[in-house]
Design an enzyme around this catalytic site. Structure first.
Site, PDB file in Angstrom:
ATOM      1  N   ARG A   1       0.821  -1.215   0.000  1.00 45.86           N
ATOM      2  CA  ARG A   1       0.000   0.000   0.000  1.00 45.86           C
ATOM      3  C   ARG A   1       0.845   1.251   0.000  1.00 45.86           C
ATOM      4  O   ARG A   1       1.937   1.266   0.576  1.00 45.86           O
ATOM      5  CB  ARG A   1      -0.752   0.135   1.314  1.00 45.86           C
TER       6      ARG A   1
ATOM      7  N   SER B   1       8.613  -4.954   5.887  1.00 41.20           N
ATOM      8  CA  SER B   1       8.418  -6.033   6.858  1.00 41.20           C
ATOM      9  C   SER B   1       9.369  -7.211   6.638  1.00 41.20           C
ATOM     10  O   SER B   1       8.943  -8.341   6.389  1.00 41.20           O
ATOM     11  CB  SER B   1       6.965  -6.492   6.818  1.00 41.20           C
TER      12      SER B   1
ATOM     13  N   ASP C   1       6.965  -3.886  10.307  1.00 38.05           N
ATOM     14  CA  ASP C   1       5.507  -3.841  10.522  1.00 38.05           C
ATOM     15  C   ASP C   1       5.118  -4.037  11.982  1.00 38.05           C
ATOM     16  O   ASP C   1       4.144  -3.455  12.470  1.00 38.05           O
ATOM     17  CB  ASP C   1       4.747  -4.818   9.607  1.00 38.05           C
TER      18      ASP C   1
HETATM   19  C1  BG6 Z   1      -1.173  -4.978   7.846  1.00 39.62           C
HETATM   20  C2  BG6 Z   1      -0.047  -4.018   8.122  1.00 39.62           C
HETATM   21  O1  BG6 Z   1      -2.338  -4.532   8.455  1.00 39.62           O
HETATM   22  O2  BG6 Z   1      -0.836  -6.246   8.346  1.00 39.62           O
HETATM   23  C3  BG6 Z   1       1.210  -4.540   7.474  1.00 39.62           C
HETATM   24  O3  BG6 Z   1      -0.357  -2.736   7.654  1.00 39.62           O
HETATM   25  C4  BG6 Z   1       1.508  -5.909   7.959  1.00 39.62           C
HETATM   26  O4  BG6 Z   1       2.273  -3.705   7.736  1.00 39.62           O
HETATM   27  C5  BG6 Z   1       0.316  -6.796   7.757  1.00 39.62           C
HETATM   28  O5  BG6 Z   1       2.641  -6.443   7.313  1.00 39.62           O
HETATM   29  C6  BG6 Z   1       0.562  -8.161   8.323  1.00 39.62           C
HETATM   30  O6  BG6 Z   1      -0.492  -9.025   7.991  1.00 39.62           O
HETATM   31  P1  BG6 Z   1      -0.538  -9.836   6.637  1.00 39.62           P
HETATM   32  O7  BG6 Z   1      -1.503 -10.915   6.965  1.00 39.62           O
HETATM   33  O8  BG6 Z   1      -1.026  -8.897   5.606  1.00 39.62           O
HETATM   34  O9  BG6 Z   1       0.819 -10.356   6.375  1.00 39.62           O
HETATM   35  C1  GLC Z   2       8.627 -11.897   8.567  1.00 42.84           C
HETATM   36  C2  GLC Z   2       9.617 -10.773   8.517  1.00 42.84           C
HETATM   37  C3  GLC Z   2       9.366  -9.818   9.646  1.00 42.84           C
HETATM   38  C4  GLC Z   2       7.944  -9.388   9.650  1.00 42.84           C
HETATM   39  C5  GLC Z   2       7.031 -10.584   9.715  1.00 42.84           C
HETATM   40  C6  GLC Z   2       5.581 -10.212   9.686  1.00 42.84           C
HETATM   41  O1  GLC Z   2       8.893 -12.645   9.690  1.00 42.84           O
HETATM   42  O2  GLC Z   2      10.911 -11.284   8.577  1.00 42.84           O
HETATM   43  O3  GLC Z   2      10.206  -8.721   9.521  1.00 42.84           O
HETATM   44  O4  GLC Z   2       7.706  -8.572  10.761  1.00 42.84           O
HETATM   45  O5  GLC Z   2       7.316 -11.423   8.623  1.00 42.84           O
HETATM   46  O6  GLC Z   2       5.238  -9.551   8.534  1.00 42.84           O
END
Ligand code: BG6
Ligand code: GLC
Ligand code: BG6
Ligand code: GLC
Length: 917
Positions: A539, A602, A656
């Site tokens: 996003r 992340s 994240d």
């Molecule tokens: C979102 C966050 O809501 O959740 C992201 O904005 C995050 O930063 C994500 O990585 C994690 O959840 P998923 O299920 O999308 O990997």
């Molecule tokens: C993976 C990444 C980590 C992140 C997590 C959740 O483990 O290495 O940095 O926080 O995924 O998205």
């Protein structure tokens, strides 16, 4: 010669007169074809009523599901015990079903008496008696100390919810033991057997005698799909389409229905057919008002009906010169075997004289002829009524199959059918007349119902063995409290390694300093851009923070990142990211504005300041080249330069977890932990600076991105990793890495499920042993599907539909197993999260020297958000493992972009302050 003719004439005349007399007297017992067709139609309606969910409670024909789903296919084998209780004889048997394919069954049996004081005494004594007989049989056959499966043929109406259960609805026929009605007879018997310490049996199936008969006959004739008993009692069963059985979930295939047709008419539906004789017989029976159809048909009653009629005729002066004997007055003195004997083709008349004489009567020739005809009318009516009901069943079968003509076989048993000389012929003839569009074969079950019961037991025992195999697999995912405690302990150790300078580089849990040192204080304000890369969605966001009121407005747009970009070159990836900006700024009407940007990235990054982050290694689904070891902020800047269209002020790079913690921390200052249960698995928390050996300074706190997904990469949790976890790891983009993440996060849970399903299918335990192309496809079980499948509100049918959507063609049993597998896998994941979280809260409690710690955890991720049970199990586990910590889980509604913007705001303020100095 003349004399002979005269005699013959005289005899014929005599016979005609007698027959006319009896016909007149029993006018109501002779049923026309029209009446039979009418009864047939009534029975069809009764069946429908019994099958309907709403109508079943008031239906007199109970249409009981038997949980017998298939007729034998020849693959049954093994050694079984069998009990046959409820017909005219009680038997204990040993049945040996030979190796697959050979269709060879050997039986050894022993009859035991059933005295009235037992079958009409106390229920517990009845079952103790049955168990005693079983024990005796096992002793004589040398079967003690051998654990054998047992099938119980129990010929009374029982409500079943599974094969190995039967709640007795009511006794019928001669039985009336106290305290058994409304209880589970399997349980009663099992308890009685338990008292015998020297025998060990496992009751696997309860079957009605009709079902046993059908199965016995089906073993020899696969067309057999109906079972009929005309013996002491009468009843029928048949194979019904599951889609028509409201009382059992599932639509697939067929299930045998025990009609309990003996109760037809108990609601008054046959009052126009019943005669004064039927009513008198009913009043004198053990169960007045009940089994009214049975009382017009079966062996327990035919003789008595004849007696009542003869007595009435005698009283009316139509027989025996009006004389009656005391025997003729006595209930039960005429039995069905007598009726059969009197109707014998040649000896019938002589038999009649003998029987009547034995009853203390002095019958004339005319009396004998008349009595014989009474017998014929009574047994003819019986056959007619049976034929009408059977014709209704056959019609139903034909209509279910949507056939113009039905070819089928009916398995038959019962003493009336077997010993009465004319009965079978009459029955067959009437059935064929009533259903001319059915080719029916009637097959007598020579060996009773036990062979069939053994088949059912054989199938049940195979299912049980399979169940054991499935349970064994699922057990691998069940972690004990000790195991979870061990995980918690090891996690704690890894945290300490990661924080220490000497061990840091080797640590699997990297404990990365983030240079985020404080929570927002509410003074932050301004417009910020954020990028959110690494979760399910990529996003771009615009975040407007207004100071004082702690209010934030956000606008975002999701962009896709194609797989080939995620796994292409680094340049391509960053060019793709940058390319989204003009689009978004345009969309927001911000073209040309140079706003500060926070980059949620992340993945594990080594930071030396808030705006520098060197990617250590890719995780999850990313694998772009030339990025690992590089500063991703620089890569982003270079991509912007390459585009040469706009400029961005990249102020912060944020994991994240950190963004999530900040998002929640903005609302709840107690939030010092950030947790992601999404595509990946990770956690961050606020640590005392003095504990972070890698960063200078001892004052205050800094957020540590633990990167706990790498926990276990040194093998420390290999004891709880299953073969399926290893398979998933091997097939991943980063084998050997992120072992804890691969047991816990959304990207991998579905894969674990898929690996288990493949294995179960290979062992023939699922999907009929066929591994479909679909099942071979990686990634079909996304988190959202797992979450849907496990939803409690979902009926099995809906689970099946989801599986069908996924291209998996499953039966109802399959769906149950798939749901269980999903449950086991996600439960373990939630528990492992709980153990990890317990490790950090306990550490924080101890570090601060607190008796009790109160802390809020900001949580995000699709697994946490969508899964129906995940958060509850996580919460329960933390409570158990860290009882002195009061942990509140707070869902981050706005994602981590908000937090990233807040971090950027703080960093910007500090930057400004630095410049001003
Ligand atoms: C979102 C966050 O809501 O959740 C992201 O904005 C995050 O930063 C994500 O990585 C994690 O959840 P998923 O299920 O999308 O990997
Ligand atoms: C993976 C990444 C980590 C992140 C997590 C959740 O483990 O290495 O940095 O926080 O995924 O998205
Ligand atoms: C036997 C079956 O052959 O027939 C029993 O093995 C069944 O299970 C019985 O109950 C029915 O006939 P009857 O005449 O003994 O009641
Ligand atoms: C009675 C029982 C029924 C049984 C039949 C024949 O009708 O209720 O369960 O099948 O007798 O034995």
């Amino acid at each position: 010669m003349f004399a002979v003719h005269l005699m013959a004439f005289y005899f014929t005349k005599l016979k005609e007169d007698q027959i006319k007399k009896v016909d007149r007297f029993l006018y109501h017992m002779r049923l026309s074809d029209e009446t039979l067709l009418d009864i047939m139609a009534r029975f069809q309606a009764e069946m429908q009523k019994g099958l309907g969910k709403d109508t079943n409670p008031t239906a007199s024909v109970k249409m009981l599901p038997t949980f017998v789903r298939a007729i034998p296919d020849g693959s049954e084998k093994g050694e079984f015990l069998s009990l046959d209780l409820g017909g005219s004889k009680f038997r204990v048997l040993k049945v040996q079903v030979s190796e697959e394919g050979k269709r060879n069954v050997q039986m050894e049996s022993q009859f035991y008496p059933t005295p009235n004081e037992i079958i009409r005494g106390n229920g517990s004594e009845l079952f103790e008696y049955v168990a005693d007989c079983l024990a005796d049989f096992m002793k004589t056959k040398g079967l003690k100390h051998k654990k054998l499966p047992l099938g119980l043929t129990f010929s009374f109406p029982c409500r079943q919810t599974k094969l190995e259960e039967g709640i007795l609805l009511s006794w019928t026929k001669k039985f009336k033991a106290r305290g058994v009605q409304d209880t589970d007879v399997v349980d009663c018997l099992a308890k009685a057997i338990k008292k015998h310490k020297d025998i060990d049996v496992d009751i696997l199936a309860l079957v009605n005698d009709t079902v046993g008969t059908m199965m016995t006959c089906a073993y020899d004739d696969p067309y057999c799909e109906v079972g009929v008993i005309i013996g002491t009692g009468t009843n029928a069963c048949y194979m019904e389409d599951m889609s028509n059985i409201d009382l059992v979930e599932g639509d697939e295939g067929r299930m045998c229905i025990n009609t309990e047709w003996g109760a037809f008419g108990d609601d008054g539906a046959l009052e126009d057919i019943r005669t004064e004789f039927d009513r008198e017989l009913d009043l004198g029976s053990l169960n007045p008002g009940k089994q009214l159809f049975e009382k017009m048909i079966s062996g327990l009653y035919l003789g008595e009906l004849v007696r009542i009629i003869l007595l009435k005729m005698a009283k009316a002066g139509l027989l025996f010169g009006g004389k009656k004997s005391s025997a003729l007055h006595t209930k039960g003195k005429i039995e069905t075997r007598h009726v059969a004997a009197m109707e014998k083709y040649k000896e019938g008349l002589a038999n009649t004289r003998e029987i009547l004489t034995d009853l203390g009567l002095e019958p004339s020739e005319a009396d004998c002829i008349a009595v014989q005809h009474v017998c014929t009318i009574v047994s003819f009516r019986s056959a007619n009524l049976c034929a009408a009901a059977l014709a209704a069943i056959l019609t139903r079968l034909r209509e279910n199959k949507k056939l113009v003509r039905l070819r089928t076989t009916v398995g038959m048993d019962g003493t009336v059918y077997k010993i009465h000389p004319q009965y079978p012929k009459r029955l067959h003839k009437v059935v064929r007349k009533l259903v001319p569009n059915c080719d029916v074969r009637f097959l007598l079950s020579e060996s009773g119902s036990t062979k069939g019961a053994a088949m059912v037991t054989a199938v049940a025992s195979r299912v049980q063995a399979q169940r054991k195999q499935i349970d064994k697999v699922l057990a691998l995912f069940q972690l004990t409290q000790e195991q979870l405690k061990a995980v918690q302990g090891k996690m704690r150790t890894e945290f300490e390694y990661g924080l220490k300078r000497d061990t840091h580089l080797l640590a699997t849990v990297k404990m990365l300093p983030t240079y985020v040192c404080g929570m927002p204080d509410g003074t932050e304000k301004g417009k910020f851009l954020a990028l959110d890369l690494g979760g399910t969605n990529f996003r771009v966001l615009l975040v407007k923070i207004r100071s004082g009121r702690r209010s934030v407005r956000m606008y975002n747009k999701i962009f896709a990142i194609p797989l080939e970009i995620m796994q292409g070159t680094g340049e391509e990836l960053f060019d793709h990211i940058v390319q989204c900006f003009p689009d978004f700024l345009d969309y927001m009407g911000l073209k040309g504005a140079q706003l500060p940007l926070g980059f949620t990235f992340s993945f594990p990054c080594r930071q030396t300041s808030i705006d520098k982050g060197t990617l250590i290694e890719w995780t999850k689904g990313f694998k772009a080249t030339d990025c690992e070891g590089e500063d991703v902020v620089d890569m982003l800047r270079e991509a912007i330069k390459r585009r040469n269209e706009f400029d961005l002020d990249i102020v912060a790079i944020v994991n994240d977890t950190v963004g999530t913690m900040m998002t929640c921390g903005y609302e709840d200052p107690n939030c010092e932990i950030g947790l992601i249960a999404g595509t990946g698995s990770n956690m961050c928390y606020m640590e005392e600076m003095k504990n972070i050996e890698l960063v200078e300074g001892d004052e205050g706190k800094m957020c540590i991105n633990t990167e706990w997904g790498g926990f276990g990469d040194n093998g420390c949790i290999d004891d709880i990793r299953t073969q399926y976890d290893k398979k998933v790891d091997e097939g991943s983009l980063n084998p050997g890495k992120q072992r804890y993440e691969k047991m816990t996060s959304g990207m991998y849970l579905g894969e674990i499920v898929r690996q288990i399903l493949i294995d179960l299918t290979k062992h023939g335990l699922l999907f009929r042993g066929q591994i479909s192309e679909r099942l071979r496809t990686r990634g079909i079980f996304e988190t959202k599907f797992l979450s849907q499948i496990e939803s409690d509100r979902l009926a099995l049918l809906q689970v099946r539909r989801i599986l069908q959507q996924l291209g998996l063609d499953s039966t109802c049993e399959d769906s149950i197993v798939v749901k269980e597998v999903c449950g086991a896998v996600s439960r373990r994941a939630a528990q492992l999260y709980g153990a990890g979280l317990a490790a950090i809260v306990e550490k924080r409690r101890e570090d601060q020297g607190l008796e009790n710690l109160k802390v809020t955890v900001g949580v995000d991720g699709t697994l946490y958000k969508l899964h129906p049970h995940f958060s509850r199990i996580l919460q329960e586990t933390v409570k158990e493992l860290a009882p002195r910590c009061d942990v509140t889980l707070m869902l981050s509604e706005d994602g981590s972009g908000k937090g990233a913007a807040l971090i950027t705001a703080v960093a910007k303020r500090l930057q400004q302050a630095q410049k001003e100095k």
